[in-house]
Motif scaffolding. Structure first.
Motif, PDB file in Angstrom:
ATOM      1  N   LYS A 293       0.809  -1.230   0.000  1.00  0.00           N
ATOM      2  CA  LYS A 293       0.000   0.000   0.000  1.00  0.00           C
ATOM      3  C   LYS A 293       0.840   1.278   0.000  1.00  0.00           C
ATOM      4  N   TRP A 294       2.125   1.187  -0.314  1.00  0.00           N
ATOM      5  CA  TRP A 294       2.998   2.339  -0.145  1.00  0.00           C
ATOM      6  C   TRP A 294       2.579   3.538  -0.998  1.00  0.00           C
ATOM      7  N   GLN A 295       2.069   3.328  -2.163  1.00  0.00           N
ATOM      8  CA  GLN A 295       1.693   4.457  -3.026  1.00  0.00           C
ATOM      9  C   GLN A 295       0.606   5.316  -2.380  1.00  0.00           C
ATOM     10  N   ASP A 296      -0.286   4.709  -1.615  1.00  0.00           N
ATOM     11  CA  ASP A 296      -1.308   5.462  -0.890  1.00  0.00           C
ATOM     12  C   ASP A 296      -0.700   6.274   0.247  1.00  0.00           C
ATOM     13  N   PHE A 297       0.304   5.703   0.909  1.00  0.00           N
ATOM     14  CA  PHE A 297       0.909   6.331   2.084  1.00  0.00           C
ATOM     15  C   PHE A 297       1.930   7.402   1.729  1.00  0.00           C
ATOM     16  N   LYS A 298       2.615   7.237   0.640  1.00  0.00           N
ATOM     17  CA  LYS A 298       3.777   8.055   0.307  1.00  0.00           C
ATOM     18  C   LYS A 298       3.548   9.554   0.483  1.00  0.00           C
ATOM     19  N   PRO A 299       2.440  10.126  -0.005  1.00  0.00           N
ATOM     20  CA  PRO A 299       2.252  11.578   0.157  1.00  0.00           C
ATOM     21  C   PRO A 299       2.040  12.008   1.620  1.00  0.00           C
ATOM     22  N   HIS A 300       1.707  11.060   2.488  1.00  0.00           N
ATOM     23  CA  HIS A 300       1.393  11.377   3.890  1.00  0.00           C
ATOM     24  C   HIS A 300       2.349  10.664   4.849  1.00  0.00           C
ATOM     25  N   ALA A 301       3.488  10.247   4.348  1.00  0.00           N
ATOM     26  CA  ALA A 301       4.413   9.416   5.120  1.00  0.00           C
ATOM     27  C   ALA A 301       5.010  10.139   6.325  1.00  0.00           C
ATOM     28  N   TRP A 302       5.050  11.462   6.304  1.00  0.00           N
ATOM     29  CA  TRP A 302       5.681  12.205   7.410  1.00  0.00           C
ATOM     30  C   TRP A 302       5.036  11.858   8.754  1.00  0.00           C
ATOM     31  N   LEU A 303       3.699  11.706   8.778  1.00  0.00           N
ATOM     32  CA  LEU A 303       3.026  11.385  10.035  1.00  0.00           C
ATOM     33  C   LEU A 303       3.359   9.961  10.483  1.00  0.00           C
ATOM     34  N   LEU A 304       3.458   9.051   9.560  1.00  0.00           N
ATOM     35  CA  LEU A 304       3.850   7.689   9.880  1.00  0.00           C
ATOM     36  C   LEU A 304       5.262   7.670  10.463  1.00  0.00           C
ATOM     37  N   TYR A 305       6.182   8.414   9.862  1.00  0.00           N
ATOM     38  CA  TYR A 305       7.564   8.484  10.367  1.00  0.00           C
ATOM     39  C   TYR A 305       7.607   9.114  11.757  1.00  0.00           C
ATOM     40  N   LEU A 306       6.817  10.153  11.972  1.00  0.00           N
ATOM     41  CA  LEU A 306       6.756  10.792  13.294  1.00  0.00           C
ATOM     42  C   LEU A 306       6.254   9.797  14.333  1.00  0.00           C
ATOM     43  N   PHE A 307       5.165   9.104  14.017  1.00  0.00           N
ATOM     44  CA  PHE A 307       4.633   8.102  14.934  1.00  0.00           C
ATOM     45  C   PHE A 307       5.677   7.026  15.242  1.00  0.00           C
ATOM     46  N   LEU A 308       6.335   6.509  14.203  1.00  0.00           N
ATOM     47  CA  LEU A 308       7.326   5.452  14.405  1.00  0.00           C
ATOM     48  C   LEU A 308       8.476   5.926  15.292  1.00  0.00           C
ATOM     49  N   ALA A 309       8.906   7.167  15.108  1.00  0.00           N
ATOM     50  CA  ALA A 309       9.984   7.711  15.945  1.00  0.00           C
ATOM     51  C   ALA A 309       9.551   7.760  17.411  1.00  0.00           C
ATOM     52  N   ILE A 310       8.354   8.261  17.668  1.00  0.00           N
ATOM     53  CA  ILE A 310       7.837   8.344  19.046  1.00  0.00           C
ATOM     54  C   ILE A 310       7.645   6.946  19.621  1.00  0.00           C
ATOM     55  N   PHE A 311       7.117   6.038  18.828  1.00  0.00           N
ATOM     56  CA  PHE A 311       6.902   4.647  19.242  1.00  0.00           C
ATOM     57  C   PHE A 311       8.228   4.006  19.674  1.00  0.00           C
ATOM     58  N   ILE A 312       9.253   4.146  18.837  1.00  0.00           N
ATOM     59  CA  ILE A 312      10.567   3.563  19.140  1.00  0.00           C
ATOM     60  C   ILE A 312      11.177   4.227  20.371  1.00  0.00           C
ATOM     61  N   ILE A 313      11.054   5.541  20.479  1.00  0.00           N
ATOM     62  CA  ILE A 313      11.583   6.254  21.652  1.00  0.00           C
ATOM     63  C   ILE A 313      10.917   5.737  22.921  1.00  0.00           C
ATOM     64  N   SER A 314       9.612   5.454  22.865  1.00  0.00           N
ATOM     65  CA  SER A 314       8.928   4.953  24.066  1.00  0.00           C
ATOM     66  C   SER A 314       9.527   3.629  24.526  1.00  0.00           C
ATOM     67  N   TYR A 315       9.878   2.763  23.599  1.00  0.00           N
ATOM     68  CA  TYR A 315      10.482   1.480  23.969  1.00  0.00           C
ATOM     69  C   TYR A 315      11.925   1.659  24.438  1.00  0.00           C
TER      70      TYR A 315
END
Length: 194
Positions: free
Chosen positions: A91-113
């Motif tokens: 599904k990457w083509q759907d996400f690509k234009p909005h990927a910044w929020l996914l990257y932000l979430f992943l960074a916060i998620f990883i930091i929490s662990y």
């Protein structure tokens, strides 16, 4: 060394369901890597549904254990990995234009662990309100994504809530010295400290 799981009845239905999700992880992973999208989606959606069921049964029938919380947390991480892999592979083509929020979430998620591991030397099975709600929202989002397609507003709600929820988790991890099942969020931790 204290036995963390001593005197808990760990052989119960919610733990068996969580264990199922763990043993299905490599199967679903292989299906994704082989590009077998249909079976990936079916088994991944079953994992999402069983994630809801195990927590509900544990709370409803008072079967919550430290072991079960840790097992569920590990299975949840596996589910996140599978969801992200499915996004990038199918599904990457759907996400690509909005990927910044996914990257932000992943960074916060990883930091929490990382904070959990640095602070406590382990990854605790916390089931705070915010991340639990985020898990339900994200699970529903991924179900909709893989079954019906990408929905932009649902994406922003699910991932945006997830980012805020894991910031809450980081604050809880920084403010409490007693990680245990039953913690709800930073508001309640601060209220307890007063």
């Amino acid at each position: 060394m204290k036995l963390f799981f001593k005197a808990e009845n760990i052989l119960n239905v919610p733990n068996i369901i969580s264990f199922y999700r763990l043993i299905m992880f490599p199967v679903v992973l292989i299906l994704a890597l082989l590009g077998v999208e249909r079976w990936f989606v079916i088994l991944f959606c079953i994992n999402l549904i069983t994630d809801i069921i195990d927590g509900f049964i544990a709370r409803k029938f008072n079967l919550v254990t430290n072991f079960g919380a840790a097992l569920d947390n590990l299975a949840d991480i596996g589910t996140y990995v599978l969801a992200l892999l499915g996004v990038f592979l199918f599904k990457w083509q759907d996400f690509k234009p909005h990927a910044w929020l996914l990257y932000l979430f992943l960074a916060i998620f990883i930091i929490s662990y990382l904070v959990a591991f640095i602070r406590f030397g382990k990854i605790p099975g916390l089931h705070l309100y915010g991340p639990v709600i985020a898990g339900y929202l994200q699970g529903a989002f991924f179900f909709v994504l893989f079954v019906w397609g990408f929905n932009l507003w649902f994406y922003y709600v699910a991932v945006g809530w997830g980012a805020m929820a894991y910031i809450d988790k980081i604050l809880v991890l920084l403010k409490t010295d007693d990680i245990r099942p039953g913690l709800k969020g930073i508001y309640w931790v601060m209220k307890e400290k007063k």
